[in-house]
Design a protein around this motif. Structure first.
Motif, PDB file in Angstrom:
ATOM      1  N   GLY A 119      15.387   7.273 -11.716  1.00 57.77           N
ATOM      2  CA  GLY A 119      14.507   7.403 -12.241  1.00 57.77           C
ATOM      3  C   GLY A 119      14.337   8.565 -13.118  1.00 57.77           C
ATOM      4  O   GLY A 119      12.937   8.948 -13.788  1.00 57.77           O
ATOM      5  N   GLY A 120      14.814   9.513 -13.741  1.00 54.68           N
ATOM      6  CA  GLY A 120      14.938  10.328 -14.419  1.00 54.68           C
ATOM      7  C   GLY A 120      14.346  11.538 -13.695  1.00 54.68           C
ATOM      8  O   GLY A 120      14.915  12.337 -12.629  1.00 54.68           O
ATOM      9  N   TYR A 121      13.408  12.094 -14.312  1.00 53.74           N
ATOM     10  CA  TYR A 121      13.251  13.525 -13.449  1.00 53.74           C
ATOM     11  C   TYR A 121      11.892  12.992 -12.137  1.00 53.74           C
ATOM     12  O   TYR A 121      11.271  11.591 -12.063  1.00 53.74           O
ATOM     13  CB  TYR A 121      11.891  14.367 -14.726  1.00 53.74           C
ATOM     14  N   THR A 122      12.602  14.326 -11.347  1.00 52.19           N
ATOM     15  CA  THR A 122      12.153  13.664  -9.870  1.00 52.19           C
ATOM     16  C   THR A 122      11.351  15.409  -8.919  1.00 52.19           C
ATOM     17  O   THR A 122      12.512  15.940  -9.386  1.00 52.19           O
ATOM     18  CB  THR A 122      13.287  12.916  -8.916  1.00 52.19           C
ATOM     19  N   LEU A 123      10.421  15.039  -8.626  1.00 51.83           N
ATOM     20  CA  LEU A 123       9.963  16.856  -7.826  1.00 51.83           C
ATOM     21  C   LEU A 123      10.715  16.481  -6.649  1.00 51.83           C
ATOM     22  O   LEU A 123      10.422  15.345  -5.724  1.00 51.83           O
ATOM     23  CB  LEU A 123       8.712  16.811  -7.316  1.00 51.83           C
ATOM     24  N   VAL A 124      11.919  17.351  -6.377  1.00 56.66           N
ATOM     25  CA  VAL A 124      11.847  16.592  -4.506  1.00 56.66           C
ATOM     26  C   VAL A 124      12.144  17.694  -4.395  1.00 56.66           C
ATOM     27  O   VAL A 124      11.844  19.133  -3.716  1.00 56.66           O
ATOM     28  CB  VAL A 124      13.790  17.377  -4.862  1.00 56.66           C
ATOM     29  N   ALA A 125      10.966  16.766  -2.995  1.00 51.55           N
ATOM     30  CA  ALA A 125       9.543  18.542  -1.941  1.00 51.55           C
ATOM     31  C   ALA A 125       9.918  18.898  -1.007  1.00 51.55           C
ATOM     32  O   ALA A 125      10.408  18.550  -0.118  1.00 51.55           O
ATOM     33  CB  ALA A 125       8.421  17.722  -1.819  1.00 51.55           C
ATOM     34  N   SER A 126       9.998  20.218  -0.809  1.00 53.87           N
ATOM     35  CA  SER A 126       9.491  21.114   0.033  1.00 53.87           C
ATOM     36  C   SER A 126       8.519  21.433   1.125  1.00 53.87           C
ATOM     37  O   SER A 126       8.389  21.686   2.331  1.00 53.87           O
ATOM     38  CB  SER A 126      10.647  22.321  -0.413  1.00 53.87           C
ATOM     39  N   GLU A 127       7.557  20.818   0.074  1.00 55.74           N
ATOM     40  CA  GLU A 127       6.330  20.723   0.816  1.00 55.74           C
ATOM     41  C   GLU A 127       5.718  19.561  -0.002  1.00 55.74           C
ATOM     42  O   GLU A 127       5.379  19.124  -1.518  1.00 55.74           O
ATOM     43  CB  GLU A 127       5.424  21.896   0.415  1.00 55.74           C
ATOM     44  N   LEU A 128       5.263  18.454   0.726  1.00 59.31           N
ATOM     45  CA  LEU A 128       4.175  17.173   0.621  1.00 59.31           C
ATOM     46  C   LEU A 128       3.448  17.044   0.627  1.00 59.31           C
ATOM     47  O   LEU A 128       2.697  17.271   2.094  1.00 59.31           O
ATOM     48  CB  LEU A 128       5.366  15.736   1.610  1.00 59.31           C
ATOM     49  N   GLY A 129       2.823  16.506   0.030  1.00 58.17           N
ATOM     50  CA  GLY A 129       1.076  16.217  -0.030  1.00 58.17           C
ATOM     51  C   GLY A 129       1.337  15.473   1.252  1.00 58.17           C
ATOM     52  O   GLY A 129       1.918  14.527   1.819  1.00 58.17           O
ATOM     53  N   THR A 130      -0.576  15.260   1.591  1.00 55.14           N
ATOM     54  CA  THR A 130      -0.421  14.925   2.923  1.00 55.14           C
ATOM     55  C   THR A 130      -1.038  13.035   2.445  1.00 55.14           C
ATOM     56  O   THR A 130      -1.749  12.991   1.258  1.00 55.14           O
ATOM     57  CB  THR A 130      -1.870  14.760   3.090  1.00 55.14           C
ATOM     58  N   LEU A 131      -0.694  11.620   2.966  1.00 61.83           N
ATOM     59  CA  LEU A 131      -1.098  10.350   2.347  1.00 61.83           C
ATOM     60  C   LEU A 131      -2.543  10.162   2.685  1.00 61.83           C
ATOM     61  O   LEU A 131      -2.761  10.315   3.728  1.00 61.83           O
ATOM     62  CB  LEU A 131      -0.199   9.851   2.509  1.00 61.83           C
ATOM     63  N   LYS A 132      -2.805   9.509   1.544  1.00 55.31           N
ATOM     64  CA  LYS A 132      -4.461   8.739   1.859  1.00 55.31           C
ATOM     65  C   LYS A 132      -4.149   7.999   1.461  1.00 55.31           C
ATOM     66  O   LYS A 132      -4.126   7.236   0.688  1.00 55.31           O
ATOM     67  CB  LYS A 132      -5.343  10.204   1.198  1.00 55.31           C
ATOM     68  N   SER A 133      -4.974   6.524   2.268  1.00 49.88           N
ATOM     69  CA  SER A 133      -4.771   5.382   2.426  1.00 49.88           C
ATOM     70  C   SER A 133      -5.265   4.930   0.895  1.00 49.88           C
ATOM     71  O   SER A 133      -6.645   5.232   1.247  1.00 49.88           O
ATOM     72  CB  SER A 133      -4.694   4.533   2.972  1.00 49.88           C
ATOM     73  N   GLY A 134      -4.807   4.151   0.158  1.00 46.58           N
ATOM     74  CA  GLY A 134      -5.629   3.506  -0.757  1.00 46.58           C
ATOM     75  C   GLY A 134      -6.436   1.546  -0.425  1.00 46.58           C
ATOM     76  O   GLY A 134      -7.178   1.465  -1.042  1.00 46.58           O
TER      77      GLY A 134
END
Length: 608
Positions: free
Chosen positions: A274-289
């Motif tokens: 996928g190319g450029y990837t943010l490898v997260a040490s801190e993840l946001g909170t998932l909010k359902s759509g």
């Protein structure tokens, strides 16, 4: 330290070497003077120090990857230079679990290499790394350099520069222009600590704990939250892949249209998936759509409903039969004819010469009855063993299901894997010489690929020719984020030949009966705006009916955060001219993390 001019000249040299190997190592003289990370990264995609030894490169550890085959850590210089083209971060490849932690101030000595994820033949860009490293920890507990915020204002609207013709179309040697091109902007942040906030999910969580978000909330957005890929120039520049440095069990399980609220922070990596990837040490909170699976309406009494559905390598050992059956009965409302792709033989991928698929089809039709649907009959032709591509040993093929209470099938004996179907005239109307039959199976266009399956159906006394297709895959194409721009779509060559052969066959039917109803359905592995579709439509023989939908609803597949079309239904002039047809792309799979297939089925309703 080399000048910026010499850095660019060096990068061009490295670019030539990079085309031959997945890791670039030159034999330039060692350079032991003080070097900073921005010197290592340089102003192009290729380091001016590639292949050279660098000594005591200073920085702060921003993230550690202690899993997988690419173990190592990211280090960033807290004292950046003034050039926006030069990244201040770099990945240090260790090969084993690193003995550093985030916040360590380190001095790194090692060899600068350019690693091409997926190998040089992939055409992917290179990732600048320091390898064979010796690391000295100067101090611990330091503040990690502040994350660079990636948002819609920061990412340019233009995706990429054109490649340098003198370098075979590669962009590797071009000076980065991060204020002009999105790919240049991301490259200028390679290895740095970055951050996104309140991003919408445009690619559901996959089996490898990755998902896709966009930092541009209005960029080609459709009603269900996707980022529509509507032309070769609509690459959706705001897309980023998100992975995690933490345990997979803690990764968000997201669908398209969900939101990662708050901030997601970590190093910006580059990989082959996928190319450029943010490898997260801190993840946001998932909010359902709140995305729901769609249901198409039931066909009316005088309407014939024809569907196409890729069931993803279905074989008797799978546990998805009940799900597929429910999708056909409930979401598709039991179409009169269902053309299936990727029906495997009776023992799946076991490579023992088995080609029959009767058990697979019986298990599916039994599951449909159990789900409250009709007792579908089926027609198919077994392929020659190992001749049609797909999973080795699986012998995938197309198959027709039809509801005998609503439509009848005209059987004409003699159809097999190698006999070509012909067109003749019976009582003034077009008819097939064999039914079911295969279209031009000896044509080289179908080498190692599925041959079209065609059959005669009768609905209320009117003959309808249905052609089930599964064109050659996109395997081998260069990625949108390739170092070669524009990327080469090598697989398109075979699909164009396939489209031409199909167009020729449809014209044979129309030459005998100008007003014949022909419905060509399937997984064409190509876009509604592609040359493949243009060849099928040539001379007015067919028209892709998905183009009757609003642009934002023209999709059946989501790939790397791009909502796009692969599955289509094409119709002959008699159906199109009547204007009495309705098309529906029924979104039940592609946008969801718990998909039973990666394709959305398509349904056409019309009055023959």
């Amino acid at each position: 330290m080399p000048s910026k001019k010499s850095a660019r000249l060096g990068a061009l040299t490295v670019a030539a070497v990079c085309s031959m190997a997945s890791t670039v190592v030159l034999t330039s003289p060692a350079h032991a003077e003080a070097v900073r990370i921005h010197d290592v990264q340089g102003t192009t995609r290729m380091s001016p120090y590639a292949g050279q030894q660098v000594t005591d490169v200073p920085g702060i550890v921003t993230g550690v990857r202690a899993y997988g085959s690419s173990k190592g850590f990211w280090v960033q210089d807290p004292s950046p230079d003034a050039d926006p083209a030069t990244s201040e971060g770099v990945f240090v490849f260790t090969g084993s679990a690193p003995k550093v932690t985030a916040g360590d101030s380190v001095l790194v000595t090692g060899t600068v290499t350019e690693f091409v994820p997926g190998g040089a033949a992939s055409g992917n860009q290179a990732l600048t790394e320091i390898t064979r490293a010796t690391v000295t920890v100067v101090s611990s507990g330091n503040a990690v350099p502040a994350a660079t915020v990636i948002d819609e204002d920061a990412v340019p609207r233009r995706y990429t520069p054109a490649g340098d013709p003198a370098a075979g179309g590669s962009i590797n040697g071009l000076t980065l222009r991060p204020d002009t091109y999105a790919l240049d902007y991301y490259e200028s942040l390679e290895g740095m600590n970055v951050q996104v906030a309140d991003t919408r999910v445009v690619g559901a969580t996959d089996a490898y704990y990755g998902l896709w978000v966009t930092v541009k909330p209005r960029e080609n957005r459709n009603r269900r939250g996707g980022a529509v890929y509507s032309s070769y120039e609509a690459q959706n520049t705001g897309r980023l892949q998100i992975q995690s440095l933490g345990p997979g069990a803690q990764f968000p399980v997201a669908n398209v249209g969900d939101t990662l609220t708050g901030t997601t922070t970590g190093p910006l990596d580059y990989n082959q998936f996928g190319g450029y990837t943010l490898v997260a040490s801190e993840l946001g909170t998932l909010k359902s759509g709140g995305l729901k699976r769609e249901t198409t309406r039931k066909q009316r009494g005088g309407e014939l409903a024809v569907a196409t559905y890729n069931v993803k390598n279905l074989d008797p050992s799978d546990n998805t039969f009940a799900q597929h059956a429910a999708a056909i009965v409930d979401n598709l409302n039991s179409p009169d004819v269902v053309s299936l792709e990727e029906i495997q033989d009776d023992n799946g991928a076991t490579n023992d010469g088995t080609v029959s698929a009767g058990q697979t089809l019986k298990k599916l039709t039994d599951a449909i009855v159990a789900a409250g649907g009709p007792a579908y009959a089926w027609r198919s032709i077994d392929p020659v063993d190992l001749a049609d591509g797909g999973e080795p040993g699986g012998n995938i093929r197309q198959a027709f299901l039809f509801n005998p209470e609503r439509v009848s099938f005209t059987d004409r004996a003699g159809g097999d894997a190698t006999t070509p179907v012909g067109v003749t005239k019976v009582r003034g109307k077009a008819a097939l010489t064999v039914s079911p039959g295969r279209v031009d199976p000896a044509n080289a266009a179908w080498n190692n690929s599925r041959k079209p399956l065609v059959g005669e159906f009768v609905f209320r006394g009117r003959t309808v020719f249905v052609i089930g297709n599964h064109f050659a895959s996109k395997g081998g194409d260069q990625a949108l984020h390739s170092q070669f721009q524009p990327p080469t779509r090598s697989s398109e060559t075979q699909r164009v030949l396939q489209a031409t052969a199909l167009n020729t066959f449809v014209k044979e039917i129309l030459a005998v009966q100008k007003n014949a109803d022909v419905v060509s359905v399937g997984d064409y592995n190509d876009f509604e705006f592609s040359e493949t579709v243009r060849r099928m439509e040539a001379g007015g023989a067919l028209w892709s009916a998905i183009k009757s939908l609003p642009e934002g609803d023209r999709y059946s597949y989501v790939f790397q955060g791009n909502t796009q079309t692969l599955d289509q239904i094409l119709i002959s002039p008699s159906i199109r001219r009547s204007c009495d047809f309705e098309y529906d792309s029924v979104h039940i799979n592609a946008e969801f993390n718990d998909q039973m297939s990666d394709h959305d089925p398509q349904v056409l309703r019309f009055r023959p």
